[in-house]
Design a protein around this motif. Sequence first.
Motif, PDB file in Angstrom:
ATOM      1  N   ILE A  92       0.841  -1.202   0.000  1.00  0.00           N
ATOM      2  CA  ILE A  92       0.000   0.000   0.000  1.00  0.00           C
ATOM      3  C   ILE A  92       0.877   1.253   0.000  1.00  0.00           C
ATOM      4  CG2 ILE A  92      -1.698   1.292   1.339  1.00  0.00           C
ATOM      5  CD1 ILE A  92      -2.816  -1.417   2.281  1.00  0.00           C
ATOM      6  N   ASN A  93       1.992   1.181   0.746  1.00  0.00           N
ATOM      7  CA  ASN A  93       2.917   2.319   0.798  1.00  0.00           C
ATOM      8  C   ASN A  93       3.537   2.575  -0.580  1.00  0.00           C
ATOM      9  OD1 ASN A  93       4.116   4.373   2.325  1.00  0.00           O
ATOM     10  ND2 ASN A  93       6.027   3.221   2.454  1.00  0.00           N
ATOM     11  N   GLU A  94       3.842   1.483  -1.320  1.00  0.00           N
ATOM     12  CA  GLU A  94       4.378   1.642  -2.674  1.00  0.00           C
ATOM     13  C   GLU A  94       3.348   2.307  -3.592  1.00  0.00           C
ATOM     14  OE1 GLU A  94       7.238  -2.335  -2.616  1.00  0.00           O
ATOM     15  OE2 GLU A  94       5.582  -2.164  -4.032  1.00  0.00           O
ATOM     16  N   VAL A  95       2.066   1.905  -3.442  1.00  0.00           N
ATOM     17  CA  VAL A  95       1.000   2.503  -4.253  1.00  0.00           C
ATOM     18  C   VAL A  95       0.858   3.989  -3.920  1.00  0.00           C
ATOM     19  CG1 VAL A  95      -1.474   2.449  -4.746  1.00  0.00           C
ATOM     20  CG2 VAL A  95      -0.224   0.320  -4.484  1.00  0.00           C
ATOM     21  N   ILE A  96       0.908   4.331  -2.602  1.00  0.00           N
ATOM     22  CA  ILE A  96       0.792   5.736  -2.176  1.00  0.00           C
ATOM     23  C   ILE A  96       1.927   6.568  -2.776  1.00  0.00           C
ATOM     24  CG2 ILE A  96       0.983   7.260  -0.188  1.00  0.00           C
ATOM     25  CD1 ILE A  96      -0.509   5.126   1.426  1.00  0.00           C
ATOM     26  N   ASN A  97       3.175   6.004  -2.735  1.00  0.00           N
ATOM     27  CA  ASN A  97       4.323   6.743  -3.269  1.00  0.00           C
ATOM     28  C   ASN A  97       4.160   6.983  -4.763  1.00  0.00           C
ATOM     29  OD1 ASN A  97       5.544   6.865  -0.805  1.00  0.00           O
ATOM     30  ND2 ASN A  97       6.723   4.985  -1.081  1.00  0.00           N
ATOM     31  N   THR A  98       3.649   5.960  -5.476  1.00  0.00           N
ATOM     32  CA  THR A  98       3.457   6.089  -6.922  1.00  0.00           C
ATOM     33  C   THR A  98       2.406   7.155  -7.222  1.00  0.00           C
ATOM     34  OG1 THR A  98       4.034   3.778  -7.192  1.00  0.00           O
ATOM     35  CG2 THR A  98       2.927   4.819  -9.029  1.00  0.00           C
ATOM     36  N   LEU A  99       1.290   7.121  -6.449  1.00  0.00           N
ATOM     37  CA  LEU A  99       0.219   8.097  -6.659  1.00  0.00           C
ATOM     38  C   LEU A  99       0.680   9.516  -6.310  1.00  0.00           C
ATOM     39  CD1 LEU A  99      -2.814   6.068  -5.227  1.00  0.00           C
ATOM     40  CD2 LEU A  99      -2.329   6.544  -7.639  1.00  0.00           C
ATOM     41  N   SER A 100       1.473   9.617  -5.224  1.00  0.00           N
ATOM     42  CA  SER A 100       1.926  10.932  -4.777  1.00  0.00           C
ATOM     43  C   SER A 100       2.843  11.589  -5.801  1.00  0.00           C
ATOM     44  CB  SER A 100       2.663  10.797  -3.444  1.00  0.00           C
ATOM     45  OG  SER A 100       1.784  10.296  -2.479  1.00  0.00           O
ATOM     46  N   SER A 101       3.565  10.761  -6.565  1.00  0.00           N
ATOM     47  CA  SER A 101       4.500  11.313  -7.554  1.00  0.00           C
ATOM     48  C   SER A 101       3.808  11.744  -8.848  1.00  0.00           C
ATOM     49  CB  SER A 101       5.581  10.274  -7.877  1.00  0.00           C
ATOM     50  OG  SER A 101       4.982   9.138  -8.472  1.00  0.00           O
ATOM     51  N   SER A 102       2.519  11.454  -8.977  1.00  0.00           N
ATOM     52  CA  SER A 102       1.776  11.832 -10.196  1.00  0.00           C
ATOM     53  C   SER A 102       1.391  13.316 -10.132  1.00  0.00           C
ATOM     54  CB  SER A 102       0.530  10.956 -10.320  1.00  0.00           C
ATOM     55  OG  SER A 102      -0.282  11.424 -11.382  1.00  0.00           O
TER      56      SER A 102
END
Length: 547
Positions: free
Chosen positions: A429-439
């Motif tokens: 979930i943390n990896e998904v959050i980081n990916t979304l945050s970088s968009s």
Amino acid sequence: MRILFNRKHTGTVYILLLLFSFFPAKAQNLEYCDSLVVKGIDAMWKKEHVKSLELLTKARTIAERKQWHRQFFLATNNIGANYFEMLDYGEALDYYLEAYNTALKHLDPTSEMVVLNNIAILYSKEDNNEKAREYFKKAYDIAKENKDAIKIGLYAMNLGSAYNASKDAETARKYILESIPYLKNDPNLYAMSQVTLVQNDLISGNVSEARKRAQNLYETLPNKNFNNIGLQLQLVIIEAYIKEGIYPLAEAEAKDLLRKTKSPETRKIIFDFLSQTYVKTKRFEQALQYKDSVIKAEKELESIKNGRLYENNKVKFEISEYRKQIADNEAKLKHERRLFYTAIGFLAAFAIIIALIVRNMLSRHKQKKIIAEHNERVIALELEKEKSEHEQKETAALLEEERLKNELEIRNRKLSAKALYLSGRNQLINEVINTLSSSPEIAKNKTLSVQIKTLENHLKSDDEWDSFITHFEEVNHGFINRLKTDHPTLTANDIRFISYVYMNLSNKEIASMLNITAEACRKRKERISAKMELPENTTLFDYLSSL
């Protein structure tokens, strides 16, 4: 004095001969002991572990009594191999170490090398690469001293594999390259050395070269099933595709291999590769599904281990009963011998009494003496019976203690599996959050940014840890209180780390849960050991197990 028997004495002589015929002694010679070892090893390869352990235990008992050191070594080493096959690594290590001590004291260097290699393989299975390297090196040094070419090549290759596992590519390559000339005359061992070299290329960062060599090797291998070398090459190819960013081919190869294998351990690795592939291609729903599959595979492996543990306990119980049976048989044999000699004594006494009566030489004093000796023998037999009953009670108590210990280990395994599951999901979930945050598009949307921030704060909470501590205390009553009392300087983070060590999690698993590197985990373990002022020769896990 010459004794003449007339017709009246013939009945007594016949009884004596009959009694002798009831006690044929089965010679426990060297050939018989060797046959037990051979049959025990054959049963082990057929997975008939109870039968194998019975035969090897009998051979070991005979060899120990006769002081036949080679037979004792072979029986002990292969008892350890049985427990290794049954995944009971602790029991296997005990027997391997006993076999190693026997080899050191009484046998040749070849025997030492064999058992050292077995110990090293066991440590490799437990991901204890430091210990594995230590014992592989000992076997390698002995092979060098004795100029045993094939053993030098085999142990050098094993050392290279152990250094590969520790990500020390440079040292690993030195040993792998050394092994190749020694193994070139054995096609299977030579193929294994080439596979180990391909794995080293991948670790060294030569990803494209490693993949091409792995594909070429896979096409030309004469025996892909030997030691699973075909499977190892396929895993190298998939990992290389991921590192090269060729995700469609990585996905295709992984799914193809997934259809062919039923091993939970291999499937877990493939699920993890697929999860990585989907994260890299931003297909997060599929990534989450395969991450859950990894957790399921881990649970399946844990279930298999628990099942094996239950089977091992049954085997241990049956072997304990078998040893008791051997002891009882020996006691029975001694008892029967005593009875035999007692019967002979009585018959001899009877003959003497009759002879003395006939010749008027019998005295009352001698009659009382014979009766007294008989009473002493009866009392001795009763005392032996009481001793045997006491030993049976002690055996039952030991079995109950072992059962409780295994039950605690199973509950701790379930607890560690749950902790690993929560850690794995939070990491994804943390990896998904980081990916979304970088968009950039999501960053412009304030509502989504606030929700992502809220989710991050939720992930950083210690609610799960509090829940884990509650369950941990239920399983391990008073452990944390004893720890705080004995070591008041420990912080909450230290206690959290120590709890994972106490559950016998590997450095890799603890590092994954705490989001640190395996090296940082090892150093932290050293710092906590120093903080607790543990002796240099005592590991943190051994100390915690004694609390």
